[in-house]
Design a protein around this motif. Structure first.
Motif, PDB file in Angstrom:
ATOM      1  N   SER A  55       1.162  -1.152   0.014  1.00 26.99           N
ATOM      2  CA  SER A  55      -0.747  -0.028   0.043  1.00 26.99           C
ATOM      3  C   SER A  55       1.065   1.044   0.060  1.00 26.99           C
ATOM      4  O   SER A  55       0.747   2.120  -0.796  1.00 26.99           O
ATOM      5  CB  SER A  55      -0.815   0.116   1.567  1.00 26.99           C
ATOM      6  N   ARG A  56       1.738   1.039   0.754  1.00 25.66           N
ATOM      7  CA  ARG A  56       3.174   2.494   0.920  1.00 25.66           C
ATOM      8  C   ARG A  56       3.405   2.301  -0.829  1.00 25.66           C
ATOM      9  O   ARG A  56       4.211   4.290  -0.283  1.00 25.66           O
ATOM     10  CB  ARG A  56       4.079   2.258   2.248  1.00 25.66           C
ATOM     11  N   ASN A  57       3.859   1.599  -1.127  1.00 27.76           N
ATOM     12  CA  ASN A  57       4.293   1.477  -2.052  1.00 27.76           C
ATOM     13  C   ASN A  57       3.856   2.005  -3.083  1.00 27.76           C
ATOM     14  O   ASN A  57       4.558   3.078  -3.989  1.00 27.76           O
ATOM     15  CB  ASN A  57       5.305   0.362  -2.834  1.00 27.76           C
ATOM     16  N   ALA A 104       2.013   9.314  -6.138  1.00 23.54           N
ATOM     17  CA  ALA A 104       2.538  10.452  -5.601  1.00 23.54           C
ATOM     18  C   ALA A 104       3.832  10.950  -6.808  1.00 23.54           C
ATOM     19  O   ALA A 104       3.990  12.169  -7.350  1.00 23.54           O
ATOM     20  CB  ALA A 104       2.967  10.483  -4.718  1.00 23.54           C
ATOM     21  N   ALA A 105       4.713   9.872  -7.422  1.00 26.37           N
ATOM     22  CA  ALA A 105       6.112   9.674  -8.254  1.00 26.37           C
ATOM     23  C   ALA A 105       5.250  10.461  -9.487  1.00 26.37           C
ATOM     24  O   ALA A 105       5.570  11.329 -10.363  1.00 26.37           O
ATOM     25  CB  ALA A 105       6.945   8.895  -8.341  1.00 26.37           C
ATOM     26  N   LYS A 106       4.135   9.529  -9.787  1.00 23.64           N
ATOM     27  CA  LYS A 106       3.692   9.762 -11.111  1.00 23.64           C
ATOM     28  C   LYS A 106       3.220  11.130 -11.579  1.00 23.64           C
ATOM     29  O   LYS A 106       2.923  12.246 -12.501  1.00 23.64           O
ATOM     30  CB  LYS A 106       2.299   8.760 -11.525  1.00 23.64           C
ATOM     31  N   ALA A 107       1.557  11.161 -10.432  1.00 14.34           N
ATOM     32  CA  ALA A 107       1.501  12.797 -10.101  1.00 14.34           C
ATOM     33  C   ALA A 107       2.619  13.958 -10.044  1.00 14.34           C
ATOM     34  O   ALA A 107       2.253  14.950 -11.456  1.00 14.34           O
ATOM     35  CB  ALA A 107       0.532  13.527  -8.928  1.00 14.34           C
TER      36      ALA A 107
END
Length: 251
Positions: free
Chosen positions: A4-6, A12-15
């Motif tokens: 879930s954390r990954n 978030a990285a994609k955003a």
């Protein structure tokens, strides 16, 4: 829990990446608009040429669609005409903006280094390998033709500077051709606007592998206080126009 954390971190990285792309696209549009307004004020023929090209191309497309007949053919012709018209108008803007920048940069210190910094292709550029306190400079370019030494500044000061640098370079490169060029508008000189074209028309004399070997050898020469005394660009808005040129090339 770890999964879930990954997943959250990946999202978030994609955003963040998407936001960065949008910001970069927004910056390019702003840069183009500013450059267009700047060029439009300086070049009174820009808008007539752009509008004229667009209207002519769309007119030809519509005429072709009508002659061929059919509603679908006409719509397709209009869409193609508008797309092509916009593309040609954009190319006209890019070319005239580039010519304007070269015209303003001609004769200014650092202009040749600025042009060399924007060369397309596999060129290895070493700006300011030799220079004087008067902003006269010699730049070294390594490419398929061999070693090219380019001088800018006062001809009387640049010629001996070029000769000295050519002598230093010849000791390391052996039989590899060495070309020397002076940027300017005098007899036997290459105008700034034609510098890139002049380089691309030189014959290919060495391979890419030989270029790598030569680059290692030439690194030993270093520079003689050249780059430190050179200005970063010939014009206050040089960076802006350089961005315009790169955007036009991507189109």
């Amino acid at each position: 829990m770890a999964k879930s954390r990954n997943a959250a971190e990946s999202k978030a990285a994609k955003a963040a990446a998407q936001a960065a792309r949008k910001a970069a696209a927004r910056e390019r549009r702003t840069q183009l608009w500013q450059a267009f307004n700047l060029q439009r004020k300086q070049d009174k023929r820009l808008l007539p040429y752009m509008i004229g090209a667009f209207v002519v191309i769309v007119g030809i497309a519509v005429t072709t669609g009508v002659l061929l007949g059919g509603a679908l053919t006409l719509i397709t012709s209009i869409i193609l005409g508008v797309t092509l018209g916009l593309l040609v108008a954009f190319i006209i803007f890019g070319r005239r903006a580039q010519k304007s920048v070269y015209r303003q940069a001609e004769g200014q210190a650092g202009a040749a280094a600025w042009v060399l910094d924007n060369l397309r292709g596999k060129w290895r550029v070493s700006p300011g390998v030799a220079a004087t306190g008067h902003f006269d400079a010699v730049h070294r370019v390594l490419g398929r033709p061999g070693v090219i030494l380019i001088g800018e500044g006062s001809t009387t000061r640049v010629k001996p500077l070029l000769a000295q640098e050519k002598k230093r370079t010849a000791r390391l490169v052996g039989e590899v051709p060495i070309y020397d060029i002076i940027v300017g508008t005098g007899e036997g000189e290459v105008p700034l606007a034609k510098l890139e074209r002049h380089l691309t028309r030189l014959p290919a004399n060495i391979t890419t592998k030989q270029m790598d070997t030569l680059e290692s050898r030439l690194a030993a020469l270093g520079s003689r206080a050249g780059a430190a005394v050179l200005p970063k660009g010939p014009l206050p808005n040089a960076g802006k126009m350089r961005g315009v040129q790169r955007t036009v090339r991507r189109k």
